[in-house]
Write a protein that holds these residues in place. Structure first.
Motif, mmCIF file in Angstrom:
data_model
loop_
_atom_site.group_PDB
_atom_site.id
_atom_site.type_symbol
_atom_site.label_atom_id
_atom_site.label_comp_id
_atom_site.label_asym_id
_atom_site.label_seq_id
_atom_site.Cartn_x
_atom_site.Cartn_y
_atom_site.Cartn_z
ATOM 1 N N PRO A 240 -5.760 0.568 -15.118
ATOM 2 C CA PRO A 240 -4.983 1.629 -14.316
ATOM 3 C C PRO A 240 -5.525 1.357 -12.838
ATOM 4 N N SER A 241 -4.449 2.197 -12.067
ATOM 5 C CA SER A 241 -4.528 2.023 -10.624
ATOM 6 C C SER A 241 -5.644 3.277 -10.450
ATOM 7 N N SER A 242 -5.618 4.679 -11.174
ATOM 8 C CA SER A 242 -6.477 5.473 -11.069
ATOM 9 C C SER A 242 -6.665 6.137 -12.359
ATOM 10 N N ASP A 326 -4.146 21.173 -3.297
ATOM 11 C CA ASP A 326 -5.567 21.719 -2.765
ATOM 12 C C ASP A 326 -6.533 21.146 -3.725
ATOM 13 N N THR A 327 -6.207 21.379 -5.043
ATOM 14 C CA THR A 327 -7.330 21.456 -6.054
ATOM 15 C C THR A 327 -7.376 19.679 -6.112
ATOM 16 N N GLY A 328 -6.410 19.288 -5.992
ATOM 17 C CA GLY A 328 -6.625 17.628 -6.325
ATOM 18 C C GLY A 328 -7.386 16.851 -5.167
ATOM 19 N N GLY A 329 -7.375 17.452 -4.023
ATOM 20 C CA GLY A 329 -8.311 16.921 -2.878
ATOM 21 C C GLY A 329 -7.800 15.583 -2.535
ATOM 22 N N GLU A 330 -9.034 14.919 -1.832
ATOM 23 C CA GLU A 330 -8.575 13.726 -1.468
ATOM 24 C C GLU A 330 -8.190 12.589 -2.326
ATOM 25 N N SER A 331 -8.642 12.586 -3.602
ATOM 26 C CA SER A 331 -8.167 11.548 -4.608
ATOM 27 C C SER A 331 -6.915 11.624 -4.785
ATOM 28 N N LEU A 332 -6.315 12.516 -4.822
ATOM 29 C CA LEU A 332 -4.966 12.992 -5.255
ATOM 30 C C LEU A 332 -4.063 12.440 -3.705
ATOM 31 N N GLN A 333 -4.475 12.720 -2.858
ATOM 32 C CA GLN A 333 -3.950 12.131 -1.538
ATOM 33 C C GLN A 333 -3.841 10.610 -1.450
ATOM 34 N N ILE A 334 -5.128 10.083 -1.950
ATOM 35 C CA ILE A 334 -5.154 8.693 -1.835
ATOM 36 C C ILE A 334 -4.286 8.029 -2.992
ATOM 37 N N PHE A 384 5.333 11.911 -4.583
ATOM 38 C CA PHE A 384 4.576 11.236 -5.354
ATOM 39 C C PHE A 384 3.572 12.670 -5.806
ATOM 40 N N LEU A 385 3.011 13.270 -4.846
ATOM 41 C CA LEU A 385 2.253 14.519 -5.177
ATOM 42 C C LEU A 385 3.302 15.604 -6.127
ATOM 43 N N PHE A 386 4.322 15.469 -6.030
ATOM 44 C CA PHE A 386 5.151 16.257 -6.542
ATOM 45 C C PHE A 386 5.336 15.984 -8.150
ATOM 46 N N LEU A 387 5.427 14.468 -8.442
ATOM 47 C CA LEU A 387 5.498 13.818 -9.748
ATOM 48 C C LEU A 387 4.277 14.166 -10.434
ATOM 49 N N GLN A 388 3.104 13.972 -9.852
ATOM 50 C CA GLN A 388 1.683 14.356 -10.403
ATOM 51 C C GLN A 388 1.535 15.801 -10.968
ATOM 52 N N TRP A 389 2.127 16.648 -10.110
ATOM 53 C CA TRP A 389 2.288 18.036 -10.402
ATOM 54 C C TRP A 389 3.029 18.194 -11.717
ATOM 55 N N GLN A 390 4.125 17.577 -11.754
ATOM 56 C CA GLN A 390 4.841 17.833 -12.874
ATOM 57 C C GLN A 390 4.415 17.285 -14.143
ATOM 58 N N ALA A 391 3.671 15.984 -13.952
ATOM 59 C CA ALA A 391 3.002 15.246 -15.030
ATOM 60 C C ALA A 391 1.946 16.182 -15.646
ATOM 61 N N SER A 392 1.201 17.073 -14.735
ATOM 62 C CA SER A 392 0.258 17.644 -15.241
ATOM 63 C C SER A 392 0.676 19.022 -16.084
ATOM 64 N N ILE A 393 1.636 19.758 -15.466
ATOM 65 C CA ILE A 393 2.311 20.695 -16.066
ATOM 66 C C ILE A 393 3.083 20.357 -17.477
ATOM 67 N N GLN A 394 3.660 19.110 -17.649
ATOM 68 C CA GLN A 394 4.016 18.762 -19.016
ATOM 69 C C GLN A 394 2.741 18.566 -19.752
ATOM 70 N N GLU A 425 -7.712 3.656 -6.879
ATOM 71 C CA GLU A 425 -9.030 4.283 -6.981
ATOM 72 C C GLU A 425 -10.249 3.191 -6.045
ATOM 73 N N ILE A 426 -9.831 1.987 -6.314
ATOM 74 C CA ILE A 426 -11.031 1.227 -5.254
ATOM 75 C C ILE A 426 -10.254 1.172 -4.200
ATOM 76 N N TRP A 427 -9.123 1.170 -3.776
ATOM 77 C CA TRP A 427 -8.625 1.168 -2.076
ATOM 78 C C TRP A 427 -9.433 2.389 -1.579
ATOM 79 N N GLY A 428 -9.369 3.319 -2.244
ATOM 80 C CA GLY A 428 -9.919 4.612 -1.627
ATOM 81 C C GLY A 428 -11.469 4.814 -1.714
ATOM 82 N N ASN A 429 -12.348 3.912 -2.391
ATOM 83 C CA ASN A 429 -13.608 4.276 -2.093
ATOM 84 C C ASN A 429 -14.431 2.792 -2.412
ATOM 85 N N GLN A 430 -14.086 1.796 -1.585
ATOM 86 C CA GLN A 430 -14.555 0.434 -1.772
ATOM 87 C C GLN A 430 -16.116 0.164 -1.857
#
Length: 734
Positions: A240-242, A326-334, A384-394, A425-430
């Motif tokens: 995976p990517s993350s 807000d709960t997703g924090g930096e990881s979600l933004q990355i 893309f934030l919206f899509l993650q939100w909807q995926a978590s809801i479903q 995941e690596i891009w954001g914390n190499q």
């Protein structure tokens, strides 16, 4: 001298020099492998002077930090910490202040020299001393801060203090001895009359409901981690990517609020869109490019209207969306930034497969150019934030449905062992990852040449310096919306086989991880999220780690075809440990039909997976012998009708043999039994062929029947009823 220094450093960094291979033979790691792994960890091995300087700087840095980054203990254990100070401060009175998760304070006054002196050194003509200090305060389970303050309350240092329960969580039903069964499936494989060419979260709801009605207590999934929307053919769920976020290809677009908007409906109902949809739905293999293009086309239009209507004011939807972000924090933004950037580079015709080929200015998160991109492409990132939100809801809706159906586990998720090299995941914390190495496995029975999975490992030292936050986030996020979590290659908590980039998989070495700390964190997150933990402990597994996993409440993973005695016979499932999940096959193995008819060996020959005819012949001979032993065992236990032959040459796979194998497993002592939906449908093609990349359509093969028809079949209703009754009898000791 140089070799000695390398050996000392390798030992200090947990790099193994010797190990026992899959055949029980002692093996010695090649010196050059240790050198290459140390280089992947950032050491300059070829220049001894620079190496000495580097080690001196590391040692000095450790002494200049009064407290370690983190201390992990089990509840009830004596708390002792190491404190390092300049000699002129060791007789000063200081304050140890514990701040718990609710912000409550507990102070303890200390003088370092009252503790036990364990070490001393000189740095730049000054002496430093290290003492062990006992903490007298009782600390509850959780993640706390321990601060070292001067007498005037100026902060000198701070560390994280983690207090964990003794073991992982067990549901009440399992704790009281219930033996349960469930189905496992690759979510993307699901066919239905309503999905868009790939299984989705609504299909999962349907499967959960139907399975629960027939006595199943869980549905197990492949990893549903975020992959690459701009590169959909990179479809392995184990690359995976993350691992913290979801693959939104599993969204049911029609279940998202706003799907009924006239413009969205106009797009969906158009002849061209319906023709593409019909083709994707009818295909026997998932067309990831086609599915992703179709879904993104609809989702972009839906989001445009949803955003205008709900996400620009003080609406219920906007408040929920902002809370999620807000709960997703930096990881979600990355992740959202990464997905937008990758799509942007693809659109521009630039290299885009992963951050290693990105333009230099955006090769890691947080650069000025990335910050500029975030501002100029904020709307795409919001999408893309919206899509993650909807995926978590479903996914959460599916989890709630399982609870309503009173499934004692419900969904069980799967945590991949790593992320692929080019991922977010690596891009954001190499700094956390050793990108010049890869995780794999030494030679074993299934992979005589060893395995290289192309997943850069976390550096255990960096993980420790980051106070274990990455692994806390990993466990916590994968325990959302489920009742159990399977950890792929659970041995990673103890050790990982590192393969230096450019080496073949044989010439690697094991690197050890802080297993006690990681298992404690796993137990804490398991207990907090009420999630049972299953550890995939196949392959080369030292017996002591099995015992450690058992003591920590982690369920073993027992595959029937691997549970053989030294004489070649197959252990009865009644001899499996109760604290385990049993299964017949896995996603890396042939189906029951494929195994029995040796279709995997035939396919392997076609794909040139075997070095010689002699090796292939030995595999056929071994399979023939194993099948005979299985047949003997099934007859001996009365698991199949007497009319089925006793000589394997005369017995092909049949419905009765298929169901007999499943009922044989249901008689076992494992608390959990997982059965693959492919075997219910008597399918013959595997979902994945290890050792192949493009030679076989891995992770694409769909189920042979749509979900709507599976549970209406009388023979499968009878099978489910039999499994439920058999498991109940075993629970009651019959």
């Amino acid at each position: 001298m140089k070799l000695s220094l390398v050996d000392q450093l390798a030992e200090m960094r947990g790099i193994e020099s010797n190990y026992i291979d899959a055949w029980g033979k002692p093996m010695e790691v090649e010196p050059q492998s240790k050198v290459r792994i140390l280089e992947a960890m950032g050491y300059v091995i070829e220049d001894e002077q620079k190496l000495q300087q580097q080690l001196g700087q590391e040692s000095e840095q450790a002494w200049l930090e009064p407290l370690d980054p983190v201390l992990v203990k089990r509840q009830g254990e004596q708390l002792v910490l190491a404190l390092r100070l300049p000699i002129e401060l060791v007789n000063d009175e200081m304050i140890l202040r514990i701040v718990d998760e609710q912000g409550a304070l507990a102070d303890q006054r200390i003088v370092a020299s009252d503790g036990v002196l364990i070490d001393a050194t000189h740095i730049q003509d000054g002496e430093f001393q290290e003492y062990l200090i006992e903490i007298s305060t009782t600390v509850e389970q959780g993640y706390h801060q321990l601060r070292l303050l001067a007498d005037d309350e100026d902060e000198i240092a701070c560390m994280r203090l983690i207090i964990a329960p003794p073991a992982c969580y067990k549901p009440d039903a399992i704790k009281k001895g219930d033996k349960v069964w469930g189905l496992s499936v690759q979510l993307y494989c699901l066919r239905s009359e309503r999905n868009w060419g790939v299984g989705d979260f609504s299909d999962l709801c349907f499967l959960l409901g139907e399975a629960a009605e027939r006595g199943a207590q869980f549905v197990g999934l492949n990893p549903i981690h975020a992959l690459y929307p701009a590169n959909p053919d990179a479809c392995s769920p184990y690359g995976p990517s993350s691992r913290r976020w979801l693959n939104f290809i599993y969204l049911d677009v029609s279940a998202i609020e706003g799907y009924g908007h006239p413009e969205v409906q106009k797009l969906i109902s158009s002849g061209e869109f319906q023709a593409r949809l019909g083709h994707l739905r009818d295909a026997d293999y998932v067309d990831y490019q086609g599915v992703m293009a179709l879904k993104l086309e609809a989702l972009n239009l839906l989001f445009e209207h949803y955003n205008n209507q709900y996400l620009k004011g003080n609406t219920r939807q906007n408040r929920a969306f902002k809370a999620f972000v807000d709960t997703g924090g930096e990881s979600l933004q990355i992740l959202a930034c990464y997905d937008a950037l990758q799509a942007h580079l693809k659109q521009q015709g630039k290299d885009y497969w992963g951050w290693p080929v990105f333009p230099e200015a955006v090769k890691q998160y947080g650069t000025p150019q990335v910050e500029k991109f975030k501002k100029t492409h904020s709307q795409q990132i919001k999408f893309f934030l919206f899509l993650q939100w909807q995926a978590s809801i479903q996914l959460e809706n599916a989890h709630k449905l399982a609870a309503e159906k009173q499934m004692c586990i419900g969904i069980y998720r799967d945590l991949a062992v790593g992320v692929s090299e080019g991922g977010a995941e690596i891009w954001g914390n190499q700094s956390l990852y050793a990108t010049d190495a890869s995780v794999g496995a030494p030679p074993d029975i299934l992979g005589p040449l060893g395995q290289d999975w192309g997943l850069p490992p976390m550096d255990p030292k960096q993980l420790y310096r980051q106070q274990y936050q990455p692994v806390i986030d990993l466990f916590r996020s994968n325990m959302q919306s489920c009742g159990a979590l399977r950890i792929d290659h659970v041995m990673a908590l103890l050790r990982l086989w590192w393969v230096p980039k450019g080496n073949n998989a044989k010439t690697g070495s094991y690197v050890y991880y802080p297993v006690d700390d990681l298992l404690a964190i796993l137990a804490l997150e398991s207990e907090r999220n009420k999630v049972l933990v299953i550890g995939e402990d196949l392959g080369t597994v030292p017996e002591e780690i099995r015992e450690t996993l058992t003591n920590n409440g982690v369920y073993s993973y027992r595959v029937f075809f691997f549970e053989q005695a030294k004489d070649g016979g197959f252990f009865s499932p009644s001899h499996y440990p109760e604290q385990s999940m049993a299964t017949l096959t896995t996603h890396d193995m042939p189906t029951l039909t494929g195994y029995w008819h040796c279709l995997d060996l035939e396919l392997g020959k076609t794909l040139n997976l075997y070095p010689s005819e002699e090796i292939l012949r030995s595999l056929y001979d071994s399979r023939h012998n194993n099948k005979q032993r299985i047949l003997d065992s099934l007859h001996a236990h009365g698991s199949i009708p007497d009319w089925i032959g006793r000589e394997v040459e005369q017995v092909g796979m049949s419905k009765e043999l298929n169901h007999g194998l499943q009922m044989h497993m249901a008689s076992g002592s494992s608390a959990l039994l997982s059965l693959q939906l492919e075997d219910w449908l008597e399918m013959d093609k595997p979902v994945n062929v290890p050792g192949t990349y493009s030679e076989y359509p891995n992770w694409q093969r769909k189920l042979s029947k749509p979900l709507e028809s599976v549970f209406s079949r009388g023979e499968l209703q009878d099978l489910a009823r039999g499994l439920t009754e058999r498991r109940k009898h075993v629970s009651e000791g019959d």
